[in-house]
Design a protein around this motif. Structure first.
Motif, mmCIF file in Angstrom:
data_model
loop_
_atom_site.group_PDB
_atom_site.id
_atom_site.type_symbol
_atom_site.label_atom_id
_atom_site.label_comp_id
_atom_site.label_asym_id
_atom_site.label_seq_id
_atom_site.Cartn_x
_atom_site.Cartn_y
_atom_site.Cartn_z
ATOM 1 N N LYS A 70 0.818 -1.215 0.000
ATOM 2 C CA LYS A 70 0.000 0.000 0.000
ATOM 3 C C LYS A 70 0.852 1.265 0.000
ATOM 4 N N ASP A 71 2.162 1.094 0.144
ATOM 5 C CA ASP A 71 3.141 2.181 0.053
ATOM 6 C C ASP A 71 2.863 3.307 1.039
ATOM 7 N N TRP A 72 2.840 2.969 2.333
ATOM 8 C CA TRP A 72 2.778 3.974 3.388
ATOM 9 C C TRP A 72 3.864 3.663 4.407
ATOM 10 N N THR A 118 3.433 8.747 6.256
ATOM 11 C CA THR A 118 3.521 9.211 4.872
ATOM 12 C C THR A 118 2.815 8.204 3.982
ATOM 13 N N GLY A 119 2.383 8.649 2.797
ATOM 14 C CA GLY A 119 1.743 7.751 1.842
ATOM 15 C C GLY A 119 1.856 8.308 0.434
ATOM 16 N N ARG A 120 1.768 7.427 -0.555
ATOM 17 C CA ARG A 120 1.844 7.853 -1.953
ATOM 18 C C ARG A 120 0.611 8.672 -2.308
ATOM 19 N N ARG A 155 4.251 12.446 -2.330
ATOM 20 C CA ARG A 155 3.703 11.811 -1.130
ATOM 21 C C ARG A 155 3.112 12.873 -0.214
#
Length: 205
Positions: free
Chosen positions: A122-124, A159-161, A168
């Protein structure tokens, strides 16, 4: 007859070329060039990759549950020294709204941030950070203090995409502290402590 038909079909598919074999010329079909696979699209770099650089813009709001509110707009340049650990230089422009005299401030900071958890799917990331800075203000901050102060801090954040881009978002909560470390004596060292909520956007470069 069948062999001649097959030869004609091959000749129409690929143009023939001359070849010299056993003392005579023969017609041979030209081999088609191999089909090359399309080049793979360049994949985005993993966030937190060692050696990567990021630029951040954001803002902060801190209220001490009394009559004092601090807000800022800040920019930062950060570099990942090792995987998931970054060091950042941040410059913030502050507005201090106080019980007596309001003030404006300029606040350079050095911040260390460790992304403790990194969800690859999930890229966080979840991080902890700490830092120290100097605050230069146009009036005493807090009231009765000095116009030069220290700003230690520590906190947690995420943080997240941002959609399908490499940009981000980040958001966090930190201890917002202002004091002069008794540089003008005990009597002129009022301090301010408040929860500081902040958010921003990060861009690779």
């Amino acid at each position: 007859m069948q062999h001649r038909v097959a030869a004609l079909i091959l000749a129409t598919i690929t143009p023939p070329t001359l070849a010299y074999e056993a003392g005579r010329f023969t017609m041979q079909p030209e081999q088609a060039p191999p089909i090359e696979a399309p080049p793979e699209l360049a994949s985005s770099k993993r966030f937190g990759e060692e050696g990567s650089w990021w630029f951040t813009i954001g803002g902060l709001y801190a209220h001490d549950f009394d009559d004092n509110t601090d807000v800022n707009l800040h920019g930062a340049v950060s570099h990942f020294l090792v995987e998931d650990f970054e060091v950042a230089f941040e410059l913030a422009a502050f507005g201090h709204f106080q019980e007596r005299d309001d003030a404006l401030g300029l606040n350079p900071n050095l911040v260390f941030r460790w992304h403790l958890l990194h969800d690859e799917d999930k890229d966080w990331t979840f991080y902890a950070d700490a830092g120290i800075g100097l605050l230069f203000t146009t009036d005493e901050v807090p009231d009765g203090g000095t116009s030069v102060n220290f700003t230690p801090r520590f906190g947690l954040g995420l943080t997240g995409r941002l959609g399908d881009t490499d940009a981000r978002w980040l958001a966090g909560l930190r201890w917002h502290h202002i004091s002069n470390a008794r540089i003008s004596g005990e009597e002129e060292n009022p301090s301010r402590d408040a929860p500081g909520f902040y958010a921003g956007l990060m861009f690779p470069f």
